[in-house]
Structures are given as C-alpha cells and as structure tokens.
Design an enzyme around this catalytic site. Structure first.
Site, PDB file in Angstrom:
ATOM      1  N   LYS A   1       0.842  -1.194   0.000  1.00 28.88           N
ATOM      2  CA  LYS A   1       0.000   0.000   0.000  1.00 28.88           C
ATOM      3  C   LYS A   1       0.879   1.247   0.000  1.00 28.88           C
ATOM      4  O   LYS A   1       1.887   1.305   0.710  1.00 28.88           O
ATOM      5  CB  LYS A   1      -0.917  -0.017   1.227  1.00 28.88           C
ATOM      6  CG  LYS A   1      -1.962   1.097   1.269  1.00 28.88           C
ATOM      7  CD  LYS A   1      -2.866   0.921   2.486  1.00 28.88           C
ATOM      8  CE  LYS A   1      -3.905   2.027   2.580  1.00 28.88           C
ATOM      9  NZ  LYS A   1      -4.779   1.855   3.776  1.00 28.88           N
TER      10      LYS A   1
ATOM     11  N   SER B   1      -9.698   1.787   2.905  1.00 29.19           N
ATOM     12  CA  SER B   1      -8.857   2.568   2.013  1.00 29.19           C
ATOM     13  C   SER B   1      -7.773   1.742   1.323  1.00 29.19           C
ATOM     14  O   SER B   1      -7.132   2.216   0.393  1.00 29.19           O
ATOM     15  CB  SER B   1      -8.174   3.692   2.810  1.00 29.19           C
ATOM     16  OG  SER B   1      -7.216   3.174   3.734  1.00 29.19           O
TER      17      SER B   1
ATOM     18  N   THR C   1      -7.100   1.665   9.929  1.00 33.71           N
ATOM     19  CA  THR C   1      -7.407   2.512  11.074  1.00 33.71           C
ATOM     20  C   THR C   1      -8.808   2.189  11.577  1.00 33.71           C
ATOM     21  O   THR C   1      -9.037   1.990  12.761  1.00 33.71           O
ATOM     22  CB  THR C   1      -7.314   4.003  10.700  1.00 33.71           C
ATOM     23  OG1 THR C   1      -6.038   4.274  10.121  1.00 33.71           O
ATOM     24  CG2 THR C   1      -7.514   4.892  11.923  1.00 33.71           C
TER      25      THR C   1
ATOM     26  N   GLY D   1     -11.365  -0.228   9.528  1.00 34.21           N
ATOM     27  CA  GLY D   1     -11.961  -1.013   8.454  1.00 34.21           C
ATOM     28  C   GLY D   1     -11.179  -1.081   7.171  1.00 34.21           C
ATOM     29  O   GLY D   1     -11.612  -1.746   6.219  1.00 34.21           O
ATOM     30  N   SER D   2     -10.024  -0.453   7.082  1.00 34.13           N
ATOM     31  CA  SER D   2      -9.360  -0.272   5.790  1.00 34.13           C
ATOM     32  C   SER D   2      -8.663  -1.501   5.235  1.00 34.13           C
ATOM     33  O   SER D   2      -8.263  -1.501   4.075  1.00 34.13           O
ATOM     34  CB  SER D   2      -8.356   0.888   5.865  1.00 34.13           C
ATOM     35  OG  SER D   2      -9.041   2.107   5.998  1.00 34.13           O
TER      36      SER D   2
END
Length: 529
Positions: free
Chosen positions: A111, A192, A213, A215-216
């Site tokens: 990421k 995200s 943070t 659900g990402s």
C-alpha cells in the site's frame, strides 16, 4: 461466475512457459499455477523445482499489472528495481546451502502509505509527497526484504487513507486515480486499502500489505473476495508508515487464502524499538502458519452480539445476514459452541458519543509531522497537515472534484493527542469499546471470538483489537446495481463478494487464523466466484 479479469494473460503465460523446454525429466508434467489463484506453496514449489525463476514470476506479475491497470488503477507504480531484486534472489536460491525463508523470491505489492527507501514514491495517494524520499525503509519493509520478498510495487489507496474528504470515492487518489473492483462494472472497491485488495484478488501479486485505522483492511477484503487480517495494534510496526492514528493504525496482510495471509503476517510481525506500541506484543510470536488447522473450530466458544443486524444500519446493505446465519449452523456442526444475544452496550454508547473522528483526527494532526520529519528530501516543503491542506487546494494536480472537509474539520478543531480533552475522549471510547464492548464481551463470556459480518467486525474492534475477514459468499446474478452516495461507483451489484468476520481479544491472531482457516476449508467460497 468468475471475475471479469480472471484469466492469466497470454503474454504472462508465455513468460512462464519459456522455461518448459529445458525441464528435467522429474519436472515433466508439473503444473504452472495460474496467477489468479496461485498460493505461496504452489509458487514456492515452482521456484524450488526450477519450473520458473523469480525473474520470470516477477515478469508475469508485471504483465498482469500492465494488462489491467489502465482499467482498474490498482497499482500506482511498479518498482523499477523489481527484476534486479528478483535476479539477485534467483542467484541466492542457486547458491543456497540451507533452506530458504518461505517468501524468498515472491513478489508482493505494498500500500502506498508504507515507506520504502528506494526509487518508488511514498505518497498516501497525494501529489504533495511526490518525490519525497526517506532515509531508510519502514520496519515492515525491512522485514519483508529480510524474508526474501520482491517488493513489486505500490498499490493505490483512498487518498490519505480516507482522511482528506467526507465525500471522496473509495479507492480514489490524485496520485493513482480511481481504483475499480473487478467483480462487476464500476465496482466500488471499498477502502482505504483498495488497490491492495483488488491486486490480491485478481493476481497482480502473490499478496499485498494494507493498513487499517477503521476497516481499511477488512472492509475491502470483504468486498473483493480475499482474506484480510487487521492485527492487534502493536503486533506490527508502523515506523515510517504514513500515519492516521497511532492508537488505531495497524499494518496487515491481504491475500487470497488464510494460510497465505498467515505466512505474510509471520514475516512482518514482531517488536520494533522505533514503535513503542510493539512492546506489548508477545516476546515469542505464535506460529501463525501452524495455526491453520482444519479442526480449529472444535471446542471454540463464539459469540454473536445482540441486535447485530441493527448495530450499524448504514452498512446493512453491504452484508448478507442470511448467509451469515447459515454459517453459524456450519460452525456448530464443526464443533464450535455459538452463544447468541451477547450483550455489548458500549457499541450504542460509542455511536451516541461519536468520538472516533475526533480521536483519529487529533492523532493525524499530531503524528503526520513526525513522519514528515523523517524525510530525507521534501520537494514540496510539506511539514504538517496545514501544509498538506494548502498544497491540495492550490495544486493543479489535485482534483477539485472531492472536498477537503476532513482536513478542514481536523484543522478547525485544532485538538492534538496530548490535550486533556483528547485524553478524556480517548478514555471514554476505550471504556466503551473494551470493557463495555468487544473485549468485555469476550472475557465476560469466556469466548474465543465475536463473530459478525466483516464490516460490522471492523466497527466493534475500533480500539486496537484484531479482526480477520474470510470470504463468505456473493450476491445473486439478478442483484440490481446500486450507486454509492456520491454517485461515482456501484457499491452493489451482481456477484458482489461479502465476508465473515472474527474479532478477538488482543494478540489472539493465531486463534482467529485457525478458526478462519477451518471455515475457509469448509466453504471454499473463493473458488465459487
């Protein structure tokens, strides 16, 4: 129905097939794994027996990225040194006397908020950080390099991990464009860690790293038919990961199978003197791969929260309660005891007080300058969130399509995480989410985990507890398309994947992995999409 980019390209296949003419007799008949579904065990076997080299494997993944990325925007850039790294690892394999580490020669995507000190950018999706260079790798990247992984490239994400706007599209960044899911036209990839999820789902790399943070990791894993593990905050280092919240951020694996996610977690977990949160981690890490046991559900106590269907009404459309309830029966048949109507009063209190955005926003305001201070080069002179806000507003490279309301609210509040008011809010939410929430429910009822659909699991584990999302199923072919709130993508449609969530006590990842693996083996959901 398979996903729309679900076949290995002819060019990628040819790159691997070039070696077949020189196979030894013992290798005749060995199968080259399709990148769409290839597991670590399959890829390592192919490398170990000489079916293909790490260079050829890396070339094949690059071909896959080139083939689909103009449509899906899952990858922001390919590592220009990837083939050189792969060649070095091939030479090490040929010269190896002792067994190699499991990830040796395996390409992984990262990421684009996880720092690398190489020729790639570290941007969190923002053009404000294009060209900014670090003095050293982040700790998790150092661990991956030590494990022999090929850092293949950077995966797209929701800009600033979703902390720029209140209305921006999931998976959109100024640096990488709009990530699109591959299961139906214009699929919202969720966020995200959108690019990491899409890339892992369709075989653009063996697996990916994401960050969570709130659900990402698990939310995009749920929406893209993969396994995501959000580790306990402190199990994996966040040093030189572009931060949102030091109290909630966690780096974790996103892979197509539970066992592969366990391999990747094993490689990156552990203490780091540069992230004091890791001091809470176990002195000796469990063997996460060995935890993958078909019988791991036998004798486990699992809890289903009371009124879980109405806990978060705004995400109810993203889950299948019918499939979830059918799975409860399956868990019982596998030897688990499932306790229903578990009380978690803190969830409603958290919703009423609504401190999450204030807590994470104050962390972002405080923690971002610490990361920026570690930069060796900073061409746009970005030193804090106010600089980011000003650059974003003035730069022609940044889209004006989406607002800056998240930035504006954080800056207007001007609360940092050393203020007494912040600690009051934090302790209030900690009590609600722990003693009155997930941790209290687990400990008071002697549970091994709370089970709920994945998007709900990520909300109840907001304060640092681990979650694993495993594929559970997909919507029917006649499911109508539904646009997201800002009318940029379809957040529902035919063949939309959804996941099953296990949320556990702190540092119980091995237990969660075992249960998720056992469920995965019972359902084999990924193979049905």
């Amino acid at each position: 129905m398979r996903l729309s980019y679900g076949a290995l390209s002819a060019s990628a296949i040819s790159l691997l097939l070039q070696l077949q003419g020189s196979f030894a007799t013992s290798n005749i008949g060995a199968e080259i794994p399709l990148l769409l579904d290839a597991t670590l065990d399959e890829l390592r076997n192919g490398l170990d027996i000489g079916l293909f080299t790490s260079v050829e494997l890396t070339k094949a993944y690059i071909a896959r990225i080139v083939e689909v990325n103009d449509d899906l925007h899952a990858v922001t850039e390919i590592n220009p040194e990837a083939l050189e790294i792969a060649a070095d690892l091939d030479r090490e394999r040929q010269a190896a006397i002792s067994p190699l580490k499991p990830l040796h020669g395996i390409p992984i995507l990262i990421k684009n908020n996880i720092g690398t000190a190489d020729k790639m950018n570290n941007t969190a999706g923002s053009t404000a950080l294009l060209g900014a260079k670090l003095k050293e790798d982040s700790t998790v990247i150092k661990k991956l390099r030590e494990a022999g992984a090929v850092i293949l490239g950077k995966a797209n994400l929701s800009q600033w991990a979703g902390s720029r706007s209140l209305q921006a599209s999931n998976g959109w960044s100024a640096h990488g464009g709009q990530t699109i899911g591959a299961y139906f036209p214009e699929q919202d990839p969720d966020g995200s860690s959108s690019g990491s999820a899409v890339a892992s789902s369709i075989g653009l790399a063996w697996a990916s790293l994401g960050t969570e943070t709130l659900g990402s990791i698990c939310d995009p894993s749920h929406a893209n038919n993969i396994v995501g593990i959000k580790p306990t905050v402190g199990l994996t280092s966040r040093f030189l990961v572009i931060p949102i919240s030091e109290h909630q951020d966690s780096v974790g694996p996103m892979a197509r199978t539970v066992k592969d996610a366990a391999y990747l977690l094993q490689a990156i977990a552990g203490p780091d003197i540069k992230d004091n949160y890791t001091e809470a981690a176990p002195d000796t890490l469990p063997d996460y791969v060995a935890a993958c046991n078909r019988d791991a559900l036998q004798g486990k106590r699992l809890g289903v929260p009371k009124d879980y269907k109405t806990m978060f009404p705004y995400i109810s459309a993203d889950v299948s309660f019918e499939a979830f309830e059918s799975t409860i029966k399956l868990l019982r048949e596998a030897g688990a005891e499932v306790l229903e109507n578990v009380e978690m009063p803190g969830v409603e209190l958290m919703k009423e007080t609504d401190r999450t955005a204030i807590i994470s926003g104050a962390d972002f305001l405080t923690d971002l300058p610490k990361y920026l201070a570690e930069l060796e080069t900073n061409p746009n002179q970005i030193y804090d969130l106010a600089d980011v806000r000003e650059f974003t507003d003035q730069s022609s490279l940044e889209s004006s399509e989406f607002d800056f309301m998240a930035f504006n609210m954080i800056l207007k509040r001007n609360i940092n995480n050393t203020m007494p008011i912040w600690w009051e809010y934090y302790n209030e939410q900690f009590h609600q989410s722990n003693e009155l929430g997930l941790i209290g429910a687990i400990r008071n009822n002697s549970l091994d985990a709370i089970i709920v659909p994945s998007p709900i699991a990520t909300k109840v584990a907001v304060q640092g507890a681990p979650v694993i999302s495993v594929p559970l199923g997909h919507t029917n072919q006649d499911t109508p398309y539904h646009r997201n709130e800002i009318d940029t993508l379809n957040n529902m449609g035919p063949n939309h994947p959804f996941g099953f969530g296990f949320a556990g006590d702190y540092f119980s990842e091995d237990k969660l992995i075992g249960m998720a693996y056992a469920l995965e083996q019972l359902t084999q959901v990924r193979k049905t999409l």
